[in-house]
Motif scaffolding. Structure first.
Motif, PDB file in Angstrom:
ATOM      1  N   UNK A  99      -4.572  26.849 -16.854  1.00 54.18           N
ATOM      2  CA  UNK A  99      -5.228  28.053 -17.838  1.00 54.18           C
ATOM      3  C   UNK A  99      -4.838  27.536 -19.130  1.00 54.18           C
ATOM      4  N   UNK A 100      -5.227  28.012 -20.153  1.00 61.59           N
ATOM      5  CA  UNK A 100      -5.159  27.913 -21.358  1.00 61.59           C
ATOM      6  C   UNK A 100      -3.517  27.750 -21.940  1.00 61.59           C
ATOM      7  N   UNK A 101      -3.414  27.172 -23.031  1.00 61.82           N
ATOM      8  CA  UNK A 101      -1.898  27.181 -23.413  1.00 61.82           C
ATOM      9  C   UNK A 101      -1.023  28.329 -23.405  1.00 61.82           C
ATOM     10  N   UNK A 102       0.018  28.449 -22.330  1.00 67.01           N
ATOM     11  CA  UNK A 102       0.719  29.824 -22.394  1.00 67.01           C
ATOM     12  C   UNK A 102       1.313  30.031 -23.339  1.00 67.01           C
ATOM     13  N   UNK A 103       1.579  29.432 -24.556  1.00 66.33           N
ATOM     14  CA  UNK A 103       2.243  29.782 -25.837  1.00 66.33           C
ATOM     15  C   UNK A 103       1.318  30.605 -26.599  1.00 66.33           C
ATOM     16  N   UNK A 104       0.064  30.185 -26.192  1.00 67.10           N
ATOM     17  CA  UNK A 104      -0.890  30.903 -27.399  1.00 67.10           C
ATOM     18  C   UNK A 104      -1.157  32.456 -27.119  1.00 67.10           C
ATOM     19  N   UNK A 105      -1.823  32.927 -28.084  1.00 70.19           N
ATOM     20  CA  UNK A 105      -2.023  34.563 -27.789  1.00 70.19           C
ATOM     21  C   UNK A 105      -3.051  34.770 -27.081  1.00 70.19           C
ATOM     22  N   UNK A 106      -3.274  35.952 -26.632  1.00 72.93           N
ATOM     23  CA  UNK A 106      -4.264  36.354 -25.786  1.00 72.93           C
ATOM     24  C   UNK A 106      -5.499  35.957 -26.258  1.00 72.93           C
ATOM     25  N   UNK A 107      -6.773  35.605 -25.431  1.00 71.92           N
ATOM     26  CA  UNK A 107      -8.097  35.257 -25.985  1.00 71.92           C
ATOM     27  C   UNK A 107      -8.573  36.419 -26.557  1.00 71.92           C
ATOM     28  N   UNK A 108      -9.467  36.126 -27.400  1.00 76.73           N
ATOM     29  CA  UNK A 108     -10.314  37.104 -28.162  1.00 76.73           C
ATOM     30  C   UNK A 108     -11.004  37.938 -27.350  1.00 76.73           C
ATOM     31  N   UNK A 109     -10.758  39.316 -27.445  1.00 75.48           N
ATOM     32  CA  UNK A 109     -11.461  40.320 -26.753  1.00 75.48           C
ATOM     33  C   UNK A 109     -10.780  40.695 -25.413  1.00 75.48           C
ATOM     34  N   UNK A 110      -9.416  39.969 -25.414  1.00 76.60           N
ATOM     35  CA  UNK A 110      -8.817  40.179 -24.152  1.00 76.60           C
ATOM     36  C   UNK A 110      -7.684  41.448 -24.431  1.00 76.60           C
ATOM     37  N   UNK A 111      -7.520  42.263 -23.653  1.00 70.86           N
ATOM     38  CA  UNK A 111      -6.132  43.368 -24.158  1.00 70.86           C
ATOM     39  C   UNK A 111      -5.173  42.811 -23.760  1.00 70.86           C
ATOM     40  N   UNK A 112      -4.188  43.140 -24.848  1.00 70.58           N
ATOM     41  CA  UNK A 112      -2.861  42.465 -24.645  1.00 70.58           C
ATOM     42  C   UNK A 112      -1.864  43.533 -23.935  1.00 70.58           C
ATOM     43  N   UNK A 113      -0.825  43.068 -23.641  1.00 70.92           N
ATOM     44  CA  UNK A 113       0.298  43.842 -22.964  1.00 70.92           C
ATOM     45  C   UNK A 113       1.672  43.420 -23.788  1.00 70.92           C
ATOM     46  N   UNK A 114       2.059  43.663 -24.968  1.00 67.42           N
ATOM     47  CA  UNK A 114       3.150  43.239 -25.503  1.00 67.42           C
ATOM     48  C   UNK A 114       3.114  41.894 -25.740  1.00 67.42           C
ATOM     49  N   UNK A 188       8.002  35.020 -19.308  1.00 72.95           N
ATOM     50  CA  UNK A 188       6.676  35.074 -18.645  1.00 72.95           C
ATOM     51  C   UNK A 188       5.786  34.039 -19.054  1.00 72.95           C
ATOM     52  N   UNK A 189       6.199  33.572 -20.350  1.00 74.09           N
ATOM     53  CA  UNK A 189       5.666  32.094 -20.762  1.00 74.09           C
ATOM     54  C   UNK A 189       5.776  31.142 -19.618  1.00 74.09           C
ATOM     55  N   UNK A 190       6.886  30.882 -19.021  1.00 80.06           N
ATOM     56  CA  UNK A 190       7.179  29.914 -18.033  1.00 80.06           C
ATOM     57  C   UNK A 190       6.733  30.475 -16.725  1.00 80.06           C
ATOM     58  N   UNK A 191       6.997  31.670 -16.270  1.00 75.20           N
ATOM     59  CA  UNK A 191       6.677  32.264 -14.783  1.00 75.20           C
ATOM     60  C   UNK A 191       5.085  32.225 -14.739  1.00 75.20           C
ATOM     61  N   UNK A 192       4.390  32.447 -15.860  1.00 71.46           N
ATOM     62  CA  UNK A 192       2.917  32.524 -15.875  1.00 71.46           C
ATOM     63  C   UNK A 192       2.254  31.003 -15.812  1.00 71.46           C
ATOM     64  N   UNK A 193       2.945  30.009 -15.978  1.00 72.14           N
ATOM     65  CA  UNK A 193       2.304  28.523 -15.702  1.00 72.14           C
ATOM     66  C   UNK A 193       1.835  28.715 -14.522  1.00 72.14           C
ATOM     67  N   UNK A 194       0.406  28.126 -14.160  1.00 68.42           N
ATOM     68  CA  UNK A 194      -0.271  28.250 -12.830  1.00 68.42           C
ATOM     69  C   UNK A 194       0.727  27.764 -11.655  1.00 68.42           C
ATOM     70  N   UNK A 195       1.259  26.568 -11.570  1.00 68.92           N
ATOM     71  CA  UNK A 195       2.186  26.169 -10.576  1.00 68.92           C
ATOM     72  C   UNK A 195       3.280  26.943 -10.285  1.00 68.92           C
ATOM     73  N   UNK A 196       3.926  27.662 -11.391  1.00 72.77           N
ATOM     74  CA  UNK A 196       5.175  28.593 -11.169  1.00 72.77           C
ATOM     75  C   UNK A 196       4.708  29.835 -10.636  1.00 72.77           C
ATOM     76  N   UNK A 197       3.630  30.392 -11.123  1.00 73.61           N
ATOM     77  CA  UNK A 197       2.950  31.605 -10.808  1.00 73.61           C
ATOM     78  C   UNK A 197       2.833  31.587  -9.428  1.00 73.61           C
ATOM     79  N   UNK A 198       1.948  30.583  -9.215  1.00 73.16           N
ATOM     80  CA  UNK A 198       1.533  30.391  -7.705  1.00 73.16           C
ATOM     81  C   UNK A 198       2.565  30.518  -6.596  1.00 73.16           C
TER      82      UNK A 198
END
Length: 222
Positions: A99-114, A188-198
């Motif tokens: 995925x993109x850098x998990x520390x970055x904000x949501x992509x443009x046009x992507x709704x955010x949740x906190x 979330x930043x760590x848990x949503x890393x691809x390998x960890x999230x999977x």
């Protein structure tokens, strides 16, 4: 100071915090978003409210006393947990390898949740999943029927005391499960890393599948 009430608080807190289907559903939802996780947590508390209300009204005793009715709830609960487990396992397989850098904000046009990526599960769906996972748990009526009467002092009216104990269980759930959801979101930043999230998604999916399978095996052997 009511020693029995203090003892019940400890027992009930351990009961609520024990990892199981409720915990797995809340974690699974919180991986999608904070809002989804908290909604699932409130749903779990709502299921507990139903169980405690049935226990106070004495209807839980009817459920336990009628094998066919108890078996039907057990069957529905097992099937639903298998469904949730299969969804979680499928989501683990579908998660992208990178995925993109998990520390970055949501992509443009992507709704955010906190500040996190948009939830994959709607709030209503997460609420429903948490509620059904708990309310279809056939072990809960047995647990309440065996636990609550032990903490009603002799000579006291049973109904007000049972109602108080039941309310405490729901209150503990409203503290514990949202806290779990917020902790998962905080990490979330760590848990949503691809390998960890999977890995986490696969683990919760496997847990739900096993719990559902156990319920169905118990129905088959009954």
């Amino acid at each position: 100071m009511d020693g029995q009430l203090i003892a019940f608080t400890g027992v009930a807190a351990g009961m609520v915090a024990m990892p199981g289907a409720d915990f797995a559903v809340v974690v699974r939802s919180a991986l999608d978003s904070r809002r989804a996780g908290v909604a699932a947590a409130v749903g779990v508390a709502g299921g507990l409210l139903v169980h405690t209300a049935l226990a106070v009204a004495g209807l839980a005793a009817v459920l336990v006393a009628v094998p066919a009715l108890f078996g039907a709830v057990q069957l529905l609960g097992g099937v639903y947990l298998l469904y949730l487990g299969a969804r979680a396992l499928a989501a683990a397989v579908r998660r992208p390898a990178a995925t993109a850098d998990p520390t970055a904000g949501p992509a443009a046009g992507t709704p955010a949740d906190g500040g996190h990526p948009a939830a994959l599960l709607g709030t209503a769906q997460s609420l429903r999943q948490g509620f059904l996972a708990n309310v279809l748990n056939p072990k809960a009526p047995v647990l309440f029927l065996s636990l609550l009467p032990q903490f009603v002092p002799a000579g006291q009216p049973a109904l007000p005391r049972t109602l108080l104990l039941a309310t405490m269980v729901v209150a503990l759930a409203l503290v514990w499960f949202p806290a779990v959801a917020l902790l998962v979101d905080r990490l979330g930043t760590w848990l949503r890393r691809p390998q960890v999230a999977r890995a986490l998604e696969a683990t919760t999916g496997a847990l739900l599948t096993v719990l559902g399978g156990v319920l169905l095996v118990e129905v088959a052997l009954a």
